[in-house]
Design an enzyme around this catalytic site. Structure first.
Site, PDB file in Angstrom:
ATOM      1  N   ALA A  88       3.016   4.695 -10.558  1.00 20.55           N
ATOM      2  CA  ALA A  88       1.741   4.814  -9.837  1.00 20.55           C
ATOM      3  C   ALA A  88       0.629   4.603 -10.852  1.00 20.55           C
ATOM      4  O   ALA A  88       0.835   4.788 -12.061  1.00 20.55           O
ATOM      5  CB  ALA A  88       1.643   6.194  -9.207  1.00 20.55           C
ATOM      6  N   GLY A 131       6.870   5.863 -10.210  1.00 20.25           N
ATOM      7  CA  GLY A 131       6.787   5.349  -8.845  1.00 20.25           C
ATOM      8  C   GLY A 131       7.453   3.976  -8.716  1.00 20.25           C
ATOM      9  O   GLY A 131       7.909   3.600  -7.635  1.00 20.25           O
ATOM     10  N   GLU A 134      10.966   4.677  -8.189  1.00 23.35           N
ATOM     11  CA  GLU A 134      11.075   5.238  -6.825  1.00 23.35           C
ATOM     12  C   GLU A 134      10.921   4.149  -5.770  1.00 23.35           C
ATOM     13  O   GLU A 134      11.613   4.167  -4.746  1.00 23.35           O
ATOM     14  CB  GLU A 134      10.026   6.342  -6.635  1.00 23.35           C
ATOM     15  CG  GLU A 134      10.363   7.578  -7.462  1.00 23.35           C
ATOM     16  CD  GLU A 134       9.201   8.564  -7.576  1.00 23.35           C
ATOM     17  OE1 GLU A 134       8.056   8.110  -7.796  1.00 23.35           O
ATOM     18  OE2 GLU A 134       9.430   9.771  -7.438  1.00 23.35           O
ATOM     19  N   GLU A 154       7.580  10.812 -15.728  1.00 25.61           N
ATOM     20  CA  GLU A 154       6.441  11.656 -15.329  1.00 25.61           C
ATOM     21  C   GLU A 154       6.322  12.902 -16.191  1.00 25.61           C
ATOM     22  O   GLU A 154       5.230  13.418 -16.424  1.00 25.61           O
ATOM     23  CB  GLU A 154       6.572  12.063 -13.852  1.00 25.61           C
ATOM     24  CG  GLU A 154       6.375  10.922 -12.851  1.00 25.61           C
ATOM     25  CD  GLU A 154       7.648  10.158 -12.522  1.00 25.61           C
ATOM     26  OE1 GLU A 154       8.644  10.261 -13.277  1.00 25.61           O
ATOM     27  OE2 GLU A 154       7.648   9.446 -11.500  1.00 25.61           O
TER      28      GLU A 154
END
Ligand code: DAK
Length: 280
Positions: A88, A131, A134, A154
């Site tokens: 992200a 992300g 993911e 993260e």
């Protein structure tokens, strides 16, 4: 949304032409179609395809548009050879408050990817982090180039995975390997990921995209309703007990006997010819 197939460059003015190409190139995703395959390419090279809110919104809209398009049977999400997505966009989140995060309701976008009914192939080369990892795990098949690196880093920036990483990674590779990755943020190579069961196939980096597209076309030649129900049945396995899953599979199996494509597929086999599927 940018559509590489529909961008109009029909102008003799070189400045206008350059401006149109620049506009097109600055779109966070590029959308194309190749017969029955819909392709979305992540396109933020300056920030390693960081998944900004804008990119995610356009990506999810594009996936839903392909899902609604009867002519598209299979979807491919691709990064560049250098990077799939480094996570992200940290700039979007760095100064966000709890309320900002709550109001953005990003989970809703990711939930919409989960509801796409057509098979999605991830064509991953380079980094697939946070992300990005993911997003790949939201897909149904992961084709990884030899240079692909997967990770949930993260923990290095003071948080934990937020789009299903702790759950999907654990289901894909098991608790102890997932803990190793999530608690240290370490990256794993494409070959490790393949050994762990996180990726479907590892291919040379020069043609990772072509390999994913070839596979997409192979799948797209199958009966489209059976493709969707097969995806639904496999995904059910992660959400239910074995006996409920088997019962579910049986119902979908019976249901396919209501399709013309089942009659066509079996007739074509017996007549030793190629099936002509109509998606009915
Ligand atoms: N966000 C924003 N910019 C990024 C970025 C990211 N994730 N990753 C890289 N960049 C930018 C860098 O800032 C740099 O920009 P400039 O300095 O040139 O302006 C440019 O991309 C090139 O990066 P580097 O210079 O760092 O390149 P290197 O080759 O040296 O290193 C790297 C590559 C991938 C190892 C490194 O860039 C890196 O560690 N990147 C961050 C990886 C990371 O921590 N990813 C996890 C982010 S957190 C949620 C859904 C999802 C998420 C959360 C919630 N909800 C549904 C609520 C997901 C969270 C995350 O993914």
């Amino acid at each position: 949304m940018a559509d590489a197939g529909s961008i109009s460059l029909k102008t003799t003015n070189p400045k206008k032409r350059a401006a149109r190409i620049a506009d097109h190139m600055s779109e966070p995703i590029i959308i194309e179609t190749q017969s029955h395959v819909g392709i979305v390419t992540l396109n933020r090279p300056d920030v390693l395809n960081a998944l900004s809110l804008d990119l995610m919104t356009k990506l999810v809209d594009a996936l839903e548009a392909f899902d609604d398009d009867k002519n598209i049977h299979v979807i491919v999400i691709s990064g560049s050879e250098k990077v799939w997505a480094a996570g992200a966009d940290i700039k979007d989140m760095a100064n966000a408050s709890v309320i900002d995060m709550y109001e953005r309701n990003q989970f809703a976008r990711w939930e919409r990817i989960k509801r796409i009914r057509k098979p999605i192939i991830a064509a991953v080369s380079g980094y697939a982090l946070g992300g990005g990892c993911e997003l790949a795990m939201h897909c149904d098949v992961i084709i990884a180039s030899e240079t692909a690196k997967f990770g949930q880093p993260e923990i290095n920036i003071g948080v934990i995975p937020g789009a299903g990483g702790t759950q999907r990674l654990t289901r894909a590779i098991g608790k102890f390997r997932a803990m190793d990755m999530v608690l240290t943020g370490r990256f794993i190579t494409a070959h490790e990921a393949h050994r762990f069961g996180l990726v479907s196939r590892v291919v040379p980096k020069e043609n990772f995209r072509e390999s994913a597209l070839k596979l997409a076309h192979e799948m797209a030649a199958r009966a489209p309703i059976a493709l969707r129900l097969a995806k639904e049945a496999v995904l059910k396995a992660a959400e239910t007990s074995l006996s409920e899953g088997l019962e579910y599979e049986r119902k979908l199996f019976y249901m396919l006997f209501a399709t013309e494509d089942q009659k066509e597929g079996m007739a074509a086999f017996l007549e030793k010819r190629k099936a002509d599927y109509r998606g009915r």
